[in-house]
Design a protein around this motif. Structure first.
Motif, mmCIF file in Angstrom:
data_model
loop_
_atom_site.group_PDB
_atom_site.id
_atom_site.type_symbol
_atom_site.label_atom_id
_atom_site.label_comp_id
_atom_site.label_asym_id
_atom_site.label_seq_id
_atom_site.Cartn_x
_atom_site.Cartn_y
_atom_site.Cartn_z
ATOM 1 N N GLN A 88 -69.345 27.649 -11.217
ATOM 2 C CA GLN A 88 -67.951 27.853 -10.778
ATOM 3 C C GLN A 88 -67.405 26.582 -10.124
ATOM 4 N N ARG A 89 -68.248 25.940 -9.345
ATOM 5 C CA ARG A 89 -67.818 24.704 -8.679
ATOM 6 C C ARG A 89 -67.432 23.642 -9.711
ATOM 7 N N GLN A 90 -68.307 23.482 -10.696
ATOM 8 C CA GLN A 90 -68.042 22.452 -11.714
ATOM 9 C C GLN A 90 -66.760 22.756 -12.478
ATOM 10 N N TYR A 144 -63.321 13.242 -3.475
ATOM 11 C CA TYR A 144 -63.082 14.308 -2.502
ATOM 12 C C TYR A 144 -63.378 15.677 -3.101
ATOM 13 N N LEU A 145 -62.950 15.899 -4.338
ATOM 14 C CA LEU A 145 -63.188 17.217 -4.953
ATOM 15 C C LEU A 145 -64.686 17.504 -5.037
ATOM 16 N N GLU A 146 -65.452 16.486 -5.414
ATOM 17 C CA GLU A 146 -66.910 16.680 -5.504
ATOM 18 C C GLU A 146 -67.498 17.007 -4.139
ATOM 19 N N TRP A 147 -67.046 16.285 -3.150
ATOM 20 C CA TRP A 147 -67.555 16.478 -1.777
ATOM 21 C C TRP A 147 -67.146 17.850 -1.255
ATOM 22 N N GLY A 148 -65.849 18.141 -1.366
ATOM 23 C CA GLY A 148 -65.332 19.379 -0.794
ATOM 24 C C GLY A 148 -65.883 20.626 -1.471
ATOM 25 N N THR A 149 -66.022 20.578 -2.789
ATOM 26 C CA THR A 149 -66.496 21.787 -3.480
ATOM 27 C C THR A 149 -67.973 22.042 -3.187
ATOM 28 N N ARG A 150 -68.737 20.981 -2.986
ATOM 29 C CA ARG A 150 -70.157 21.183 -2.654
ATOM 30 C C ARG A 150 -70.277 21.862 -1.286
ATOM 31 N N GLY A 190 -56.349 38.495 -7.612
ATOM 32 C CA GLY A 190 -55.907 39.176 -6.384
ATOM 33 C C GLY A 190 -55.799 38.265 -5.176
ATOM 34 N N MET A 191 -55.778 36.967 -5.421
ATOM 35 C CA MET A 191 -55.694 36.045 -4.267
ATOM 36 C C MET A 191 -54.331 36.166 -3.577
ATOM 37 N N ASP A 192 -54.287 35.703 -2.354
ATOM 38 C CA ASP A 192 -53.039 35.658 -1.583
ATOM 39 C C ASP A 192 -52.020 34.818 -2.363
ATOM 40 N N PRO A 193 -50.804 35.323 -2.559
ATOM 41 C CA PRO A 193 -49.801 34.547 -3.319
ATOM 42 C C PRO A 193 -49.493 33.183 -2.687
ATOM 43 N N TRP A 197 -53.655 21.813 2.701
ATOM 44 C CA TRP A 197 -54.985 21.290 3.066
ATOM 45 C C TRP A 197 -55.186 19.902 2.447
ATOM 46 N N LEU A 198 -54.917 19.821 1.150
ATOM 47 C CA LEU A 198 -55.134 18.528 0.472
ATOM 48 C C LEU A 198 -54.237 17.453 1.089
ATOM 49 N N GLY A 199 -52.995 17.822 1.374
ATOM 50 C CA GLY A 199 -52.060 16.853 1.952
ATOM 51 C C GLY A 199 -52.572 16.310 3.275
ATOM 52 N N GLU A 245 -61.158 26.314 10.502
ATOM 53 C CA GLU A 245 -61.800 27.617 10.728
ATOM 54 C C GLU A 245 -61.284 28.662 9.735
ATOM 55 N N HIS A 246 -59.983 28.595 9.440
ATOM 56 C CA HIS A 246 -59.414 29.562 8.493
ATOM 57 C C HIS A 246 -59.955 29.308 7.079
ATOM 58 N N MET A 247 -59.993 28.043 6.706
ATOM 59 C CA MET A 247 -60.500 27.717 5.363
ATOM 60 C C MET A 247 -61.933 28.213 5.204
ATOM 61 N N VAL A 248 -62.764 27.942 6.233
ATOM 62 C CA VAL A 248 -64.164 28.369 6.160
ATOM 63 C C VAL A 248 -64.254 29.891 6.063
ATOM 64 N N SER A 249 -63.408 30.580 6.804
ATOM 65 C CA SER A 249 -63.478 32.055 6.785
ATOM 66 C C SER A 249 -63.169 32.588 5.389
ATOM 67 N N LYS A 250 -62.330 31.867 4.654
ATOM 68 C CA LYS A 250 -61.964 32.309 3.305
ATOM 69 C C LYS A 250 -63.099 32.063 2.294
ATOM 70 N N HIS A 251 -63.921 31.081 2.562
ATOM 71 C CA HIS A 251 -65.018 30.778 1.632
ATOM 72 C C HIS A 251 -66.291 31.572 1.934
HETATM 73 C C1 HEM Z 1 -62.293 20.679 -2.268
HETATM 74 C C2 HEM Z 1 -62.537 21.951 -2.551
HETATM 75 C C3 HEM Z 1 -61.814 23.116 -1.947
HETATM 76 C C4 HEM Z 1 -60.804 23.173 -1.039
HETATM 77 C C5 HEM Z 1 -60.106 21.995 -0.365
HETATM 78 C C6 HEM Z 1 -60.488 24.546 -0.814
HETATM 79 C C7 HEM Z 1 -59.534 24.955 0.067
HETATM 80 C C8 HEM Z 1 -59.285 26.294 0.346
HETATM 81 C C9 HEM Z 1 -58.379 26.749 1.346
HETATM 82 C C10 HEM Z 1 -57.548 25.838 2.239
HETATM 83 C C11 HEM Z 1 -58.391 28.074 1.340
HETATM 84 C C12 HEM Z 1 -57.566 29.004 2.237
HETATM 85 C C13 HEM Z 1 -56.246 29.266 1.538
HETATM 86 C C14 HEM Z 1 -55.314 30.215 2.243
HETATM 87 O O1 HEM Z 1 -55.246 30.188 3.448
HETATM 88 O O2 HEM Z 1 -54.630 30.976 1.553
HETATM 89 C C15 HEM Z 1 -59.303 28.484 0.324
HETATM 90 C C16 HEM Z 1 -59.560 29.782 -0.038
HETATM 91 C C17 HEM Z 1 -60.318 30.136 -1.117
HETATM 92 N N1 HEM Z 1 -61.066 29.316 -1.899
HETATM 93 FE FE1 HEM Z 1 -61.228 27.339 -1.709
HETATM 94 N N2 HEM Z 1 -61.282 25.313 -1.600
HETATM 95 C C18 HEM Z 1 -62.108 24.482 -2.305
HETATM 96 C C19 HEM Z 1 -63.046 24.856 -3.222
HETATM 97 C C20 HEM Z 1 -63.177 26.120 -3.721
HETATM 98 C C21 HEM Z 1 -63.974 26.496 -4.837
HETATM 99 C C22 HEM Z 1 -64.852 25.513 -5.638
HETATM 100 C C23 HEM Z 1 -63.787 27.817 -5.047
HETATM 101 C C24 HEM Z 1 -64.349 28.712 -6.101
HETATM 102 C C25 HEM Z 1 -64.872 28.287 -7.238
HETATM 103 C C26 HEM Z 1 -62.901 28.289 -4.008
HETATM 104 C C27 HEM Z 1 -62.481 29.597 -3.866
HETATM 105 C C28 HEM Z 1 -61.645 30.046 -2.874
HETATM 106 C C29 HEM Z 1 -61.248 31.433 -2.735
HETATM 107 C C30 HEM Z 1 -61.648 32.569 -3.649
HETATM 108 C C31 HEM Z 1 -60.411 31.496 -1.624
HETATM 109 C C32 HEM Z 1 -59.717 32.722 -1.078
HETATM 110 C C33 HEM Z 1 -58.431 32.917 -1.871
HETATM 111 C C34 HEM Z 1 -57.584 34.074 -1.366
HETATM 112 O O3 HEM Z 1 -58.088 35.179 -1.335
HETATM 113 O O4 HEM Z 1 -56.443 33.856 -1.004
HETATM 114 N N3 HEM Z 1 -62.540 27.240 -3.238
HETATM 115 N N4 HEM Z 1 -59.840 27.374 -0.256
#
Ligand code: HEM
Length: 315
Positions: free
Chosen positions: A239-241, A269-275, A193-196, A205-207, A224-230
């Protein structure tokens, strides 16, 4: 001929570096002395070292063929060239060969001394037709030293190296597409059900993180938006691994560069960002509210410096 420990010698190793021993000054392309560690200095012969003129073992990865092609090794019948009495020096010329001055023996991989009369430059690009000596091929093939810091020759960003936005969108489209269409009981429920637009947003973000255009900051709400989504997702270590593992596998599937430097930094970066994502997602986490989109490049980061007030750091 029985050279003592101080006799300057360069041993050509089989498909590997030059091993320099004895009293020799070694200068880099800027003319700065290279600090040697131990009695043997390994100088790159394959042209691939990122730490040139020193060897960094890239020759093995490249499958370097260092066969000596200058004619019979020991072309001087195994005789040393006449002594000049001058101190031995090896200098890496910018984007070119190693220049030898003074009394220094070049010993082929067959153990015989090369006649260095009139041949005072050793191949450093790995492509000479008269190995170990230079024949000017470095000019033909456009050999370049790794980029020296501050010399105006900027390396490509990780973003450019990866292939730009197209490559990153290929990566995230495939990553999330596969994840939702294959049985993945660990991650599928998280992203169902994530945002398309999510794959494209994560690519942006990665770019930006890898040195590309600041598209995420400008168009997608920044950090701020990215954090709000997490926030509140309560992500687990499992899940992270799985996320990192799948991302690495997808990088292969979509043809991201496979060279070790890119991949090491990419995975770093992936290890850092996912933690950080896991930390931010914990219920009640003290999330950093405002920050820029991080920047990630080729360099190594120093280890984290714990502060005195942090657990376990005060005696
Ligand atoms: C380097 C690691 C990561 C990056 C750079 C990242 C980046 C992002 C970004 C930019 C968004 C916002 C996307 C948007 O605006 O549509 C997002 C949302 C999200 N991320 Fe991450 N993420 C990372 C790791 C993870 C991990 C490890 C998980 C789960 C195992 C996760 C789960 C989610 C979920 C569930 C959303 C919301 C999706 C939605 O409802 O649209 N993320 N992430």
């Amino acid at each position: 001929m029985s050279p003592d420990d101080t006799t300057a010698q360069i041993h050509v190793s089989v498909d590997g570096p030059y091993l320099v021993t004895g009293d020799v000054e070694i200068l880099d392309a800027d003319g700065h002395p290279i600090r040697t560690r131990g009695p043997v200095t390994h100088l790159c012969r394959c042209g691939g070292s990122r730490n040139a003129p020193l060897c960094d073992a890239t020759h093995g990865l490249k499958g370097f063929d260092g066969t000596e092609t200058c004619g019979a090794s020991g072309a001087g019948g195994g005789r040393r060239s006449p002594r000049s009495g001058d101190a031995a020096c090896v200098r890496a010329l910018v984007d070119g060969p190693l220049q030898l001055t003074g009394d220094i023996d070049v010993i082929g991989s067959d153990g015989l001394v090369h006649d260095t009369t009139g041949r005072r430059t050793l191949c450093r690009c790995g492509r000479s037709r008269t190995k170990p000596f230079c024949d000017g091929t470095h000019l033909e093939v456009g050999f370049r030293d790794p980029v020296p810091a501050g010399e105006g020759r900027e390396p490509p960003t990780m973003y450019e190296w990866a292939g730009g936005v197209d490559a990153l969108e290929r990566l995230t489209a495939r990553f999330y597409g596969d994840l939702l269409s294959e049985p993945d009981p660990i991650l599928e429920p998280v992203f169902r059900g994530m945002d398309p637009g999510h794959p494209r947003h994560v690519a942006a973000w990665l770019g930006e993180t890898f040195g590309g255009p600041p598209a995420f900051s400008r168009e997608h709400g920044g950090y701020e938006h990215m954090v709000s989504k997490h926030r509140g997702l309560a992500l687990t270590e499992i899940q992270r691994q799985r996320w990192v593992e799948r991302m690495c596998a997808t990088a292969d599937l979509v043809g991201l560069p496979r060279d070790p430097d890119f991949r090491a930094n990419f995975v770093g970066y992936l290890e850092w960002g996912t933690r950080i994502a896991v930390f931010n997602s914990a219920p009640g986490a003290r999330v950093i509210e405002h920050a820029p989109v991080p920047q990630w490049g080729w360099g190594q980061s120093p280890p984290y410096t714990p502060q005195p007030w942090e657990t376990g750091t005060l005696d």
